[in-house]
Design a protein around this motif. Structure first.
Motif: not given
Length: 105
Positions: A59-78
Motif C-alpha cells: 500500500d505505501f510502496g505503491r506510489p514509490i514503485a510508480m516513481l521508480v519504475f519507468p512509465l515505458e514499461w507499463f503502456p496505457l493499455n496495460k
C-alpha cells in the motif's frame, strides 16, 4: 427489544415458552466454564506482522514503485505497477484471513 428479552427470560425461568428460552441460554452459556469465559482471545502476533508488512510494502510502496519504475514499461493499455501492487494486495489478504480461520480451528 425489551419484550424479546422478557420473553427469553421468562422462557429460561419456566414461564411460557420455557423450552425456547432454555435452549437459547444453554446454547449461549451452557458449555463454557467460568475459566474459559474469563480467558481472553490470544493475540496473533504473526498475523499482525503479516498484515503490517503487506500494508507497508503493497500500500505505501505503491506510489514509490510508480516513481521508480519507468512509465515505458507499463503502456496505457496495460495495468501500471500500482495496479499490480493493488491486485497483489487484494489476492494476498484473503489468504492471510484464511490462515487466521484455519489457525482457530
Amino acid at each position: 427489544m425489551e419484550a424479546t428479552r422478557r420473553r427469553q427470560h421468562l422462557g429460561a425461568t419456566g414461564g411460557p415458552g420455557a423450552q425456547l428460552g432454555a435452549s437459547f441460554l444453554q446454547a449461549r452459556h451452557g458449555s463454557v466454564s467460568a475459566d474459559e469465559a474469563a480467558r481472553t482471545a490470544p493475540f496473533h502476533l504473526d498475523l499482525w506482522f503479516y498484515f503490517t508488512l503487506q500494508n507497508w510494502v503493497l500500500d505505501f510502496g505503491r506510489p514509490i514503485a510508480m516513481l521508480v519504475f519507468p512509465l515505458e514499461w507499463f503502456p496505457l493499455n496495460k495495468p501500471s505497477v500500482g495496479d499490480y501492487f493493488h491486485m497483489a494486495y487484494n489476492v494476498i489478504t484473503p489468504f492471510l484471513l484464511l490462515k487466521r480461520l484455519l489457525y482457530c480451528l
